[in-house]
Design a protein around this motif. Structure first.
Motif, PDB file in Angstrom:
ATOM      1  N   TRP A 220     -18.761  11.682   0.219  1.00  0.00           N
ATOM      2  CA  TRP A 220     -18.423  10.376   0.803  1.00  0.00           C
ATOM      3  C   TRP A 220     -16.952  10.046   0.569  1.00  0.00           C
ATOM      4  O   TRP A 220     -16.307   9.409   1.418  1.00  0.00           O
ATOM      5  CB  TRP A 220     -19.347   9.278   0.262  1.00  0.00           C
ATOM      6  N   SER A 221     -16.408  10.482  -0.569  1.00  0.00           N
ATOM      7  CA  SER A 221     -14.978  10.291  -0.832  1.00  0.00           C
ATOM      8  C   SER A 221     -14.143  11.059   0.177  1.00  0.00           C
ATOM      9  O   SER A 221     -13.214  10.514   0.780  1.00  0.00           O
ATOM     10  CB  SER A 221     -14.610  10.811  -2.226  1.00  0.00           C
ATOM     11  N   GLU A 222     -14.457  12.345   0.329  1.00  0.00           N
ATOM     12  CA  GLU A 222     -13.603  13.196   1.176  1.00  0.00           C
ATOM     13  C   GLU A 222     -13.708  12.828   2.650  1.00  0.00           C
ATOM     14  O   GLU A 222     -12.686  12.742   3.340  1.00  0.00           O
ATOM     15  CB  GLU A 222     -13.935  14.676   0.957  1.00  0.00           C
TER      16      GLU A 222
ATOM     17  N   LYS B 106     -22.600  14.675  -8.068  1.00  0.00           N
ATOM     18  CA  LYS B 106     -21.150  14.839  -7.939  1.00  0.00           C
ATOM     19  C   LYS B 106     -20.785  15.294  -6.509  1.00  0.00           C
ATOM     20  O   LYS B 106     -19.803  14.829  -5.933  1.00  0.00           O
ATOM     21  CB  LYS B 106     -20.667  15.865  -8.967  1.00  0.00           C
ATOM     22  N   THR B 107     -21.600  16.197  -5.955  1.00  0.00           N
ATOM     23  CA  THR B 107     -21.372  16.666  -4.586  1.00  0.00           C
ATOM     24  C   THR B 107     -21.499  15.506  -3.597  1.00  0.00           C
ATOM     25  O   THR B 107     -20.714  15.386  -2.650  1.00  0.00           O
ATOM     26  CB  THR B 107     -22.371  17.785  -4.227  1.00  0.00           C
TER      27      THR B 107
ATOM     28  N   ASP C 118     -13.337  15.495  -8.461  1.00  0.00           N
ATOM     29  CA  ASP C 118     -12.574  16.654  -7.995  1.00  0.00           C
ATOM     30  C   ASP C 118     -12.442  16.674  -6.474  1.00  0.00           C
ATOM     31  O   ASP C 118     -12.514  17.731  -5.830  1.00  0.00           O
ATOM     32  CB  ASP C 118     -13.226  17.978  -8.464  1.00  0.00           C
ATOM     33  N   CYS C 119     -12.250  15.518  -5.897  1.00  0.00           N
ATOM     34  CA  CYS C 119     -12.018  15.390  -4.452  1.00  0.00           C
ATOM     35  C   CYS C 119     -10.768  16.192  -4.069  1.00  0.00           C
ATOM     36  O   CYS C 119      -9.783  16.220  -4.808  1.00  0.00           O
ATOM     37  CB  CYS C 119     -11.831  13.904  -4.155  1.00  0.00           C
TER      38      CYS C 119
ATOM     39  N   CYS D 192     -16.281  -0.642   2.144  1.00  0.00           N
ATOM     40  CA  CYS D 192     -17.639  -0.592   2.718  1.00  0.00           C
ATOM     41  C   CYS D 192     -18.142   0.841   2.838  1.00  0.00           C
ATOM     42  O   CYS D 192     -19.305   1.109   2.546  1.00  0.00           O
ATOM     43  CB  CYS D 192     -17.691  -1.214   4.110  1.00  0.00           C
ATOM     44  N   GLU D 193     -17.286   1.755   3.310  1.00  0.00           N
ATOM     45  CA  GLU D 193     -17.798   3.072   3.715  1.00  0.00           C
ATOM     46  C   GLU D 193     -17.800   4.113   2.596  1.00  0.00           C
ATOM     47  O   GLU D 193     -18.483   5.125   2.702  1.00  0.00           O
ATOM     48  CB  GLU D 193     -16.996   3.608   4.909  1.00  0.00           C
ATOM     49  N   ILE D 194     -17.001   3.919   1.560  1.00  0.00           N
ATOM     50  CA  ILE D 194     -16.951   4.909   0.476  1.00  0.00           C
ATOM     51  C   ILE D 194     -17.510   4.325  -0.819  1.00  0.00           C
ATOM     52  O   ILE D 194     -18.476   4.836  -1.382  1.00  0.00           O
ATOM     53  CB  ILE D 194     -15.497   5.387   0.207  1.00  0.00           C
ATOM     54  N   HIS D 195     -16.895   3.262  -1.279  1.00  0.00           N
ATOM     55  CA  HIS D 195     -17.155   2.759  -2.626  1.00  0.00           C
ATOM     56  C   HIS D 195     -18.623   2.430  -2.926  1.00  0.00           C
ATOM     57  O   HIS D 195     -19.164   2.899  -3.938  1.00  0.00           O
ATOM     58  CB  HIS D 195     -16.230   1.560  -2.903  1.00  0.00           C
TER      59      HIS D 195
END
Lengths: 214, 214
Positions: free
Chosen positions: A135-137, A129-130, A180-181, A103-106
């Motif tokens: 959201w990934s990090e 990309k940023t 590049d997380c 829910c929160e990242i993908h």
């Protein structure tokens, strides 16, 4: 069974791991999310799943959509090996980790969202990309904090066998690596993903092992 | 039980309905998502939930996070009345509708995402409102298509009693109305939401009935 899938789709990747872990053979039906403006928006596919999303799993006469609903269905219908712990608190913890990713990242980094950023707001490649890395990090840092502090964490996200949480974590990390997380502050996640990738069921579900891999 | 909640939070709203339907009393602990840069980011709250998200439900010594995981926990632990159908296919369908809302619509329109659009990309109020309306309308149109075509749809999303799908649908519609979402092509959704709001458990969970309502 038949699985409508795209090799890089995280949600499809989750279901492929589950099918492999449970030893369920399936026919792979590729749906290209980019070609022809997205094959998931063809009238034929929308008749199958009005959400216009993969994966779709066909089990006999049953049409199943949304990857987490499919994982729960598989675990209820083909219970061995289980993908959820036996106790309610453990199940809640595993689902919380799975949802913190799915829910929160993908969804925020999904192709259609990145497309909207480009087309409607004119955000360039670097900006998108940023965005995806942000959201990934932040999302994975929260998962790391949960995994690192709770004693229920084992060789996998919960105990010493894979659960739905691991099935969501691994595809997300595959995705996040393409932005590049920075994983330097996420040793628990890195350790668990490495452990998962020792298993044949995860390796056979990975991007490069799919018939539509590019 | 104690529920960390914010009156307008869709995810909190889902859990409030479940607690009311199951007749479980709870103490309401407000967490203001906007004031003080967001009270969910206080060190005290992050110690409770590293995800920095509400709702958090405290049941005895158990700390539960992620609304859908909480709904499943409540249904397993306090089974009456059930919020999921008894059959695996029905459960998969209900979860798919719930996830089509809670994964595909809600997170993309979350406060922190709208904040990023403003701060990092300089998107103005109108642009952010168009964004939120876009994901609401396309996402709910897909849900409408699922509800309108399947015979399992009844007075509620699945049959004639509320399920987790309704608990996700109603808060999303509350949210979507604030973006002036066009519901004219969604008669099934409008009918089901109206039916839900006839129930005391939904009305007592609504924004305006909360102690922190503004």
């Amino acid at each position: 069974m038949k699985l409508y899938s795209y090799f890089r789709s995280s949600a499809s990747f989750r279901v492929r791991i589950a099918l492999n872990l449970k030893g369920l053979p399936y026919e792979y039906l590729p749906v290209h999310l980019v070609k022809h403006g997205g094959e998931q928006f063809s009238l034929e596919f929308l008749a199958l799943n009005p959400q216009g999303l993969i994966p779709v799993l066909i089990d006999g006469d049953k049409v199943l959509t949304q990857s987490l609903a499919i994982l729960e269905y598989l675990d209820e219908t083909y219970p061995e090996p289980p993908l959820l712990p036996a106790d309610a608190l453990g199940r809640a913890r595993v689902r919380s980790i799975a949802l913190a990713i799915s829910c929160e990242i993908h969804p925020i980094n999904n192709i259609r969202v990145l497309r909207y950023l480009k087309r409607s707001f004119g955000i360039d490649d670097e900006g998108r990309k940023t965005w995806a890395r942000h959201w990934s990090e932040t999302g994975l840092a929260a998962v790391e904090a949960q995994l690192a502090t709770l004693p229920a964490t084992g060789a996998f996200c919960h105990g010493d066998t894979p659960t739905i949480a691991d099935l969501c974590l691994v595809p997300q990390v595959f995705n996040s690596r393409t932005y590049d997380c920075d994983f330097s502050a996420m040793p628990t996640i890195v350790r668990i993903v490495d452990r998962c990738m020792e298993l044949d069921a995860f390796r056979r579900a990975a991007w490069e092992a799919q018939p539509d891999a590019e």
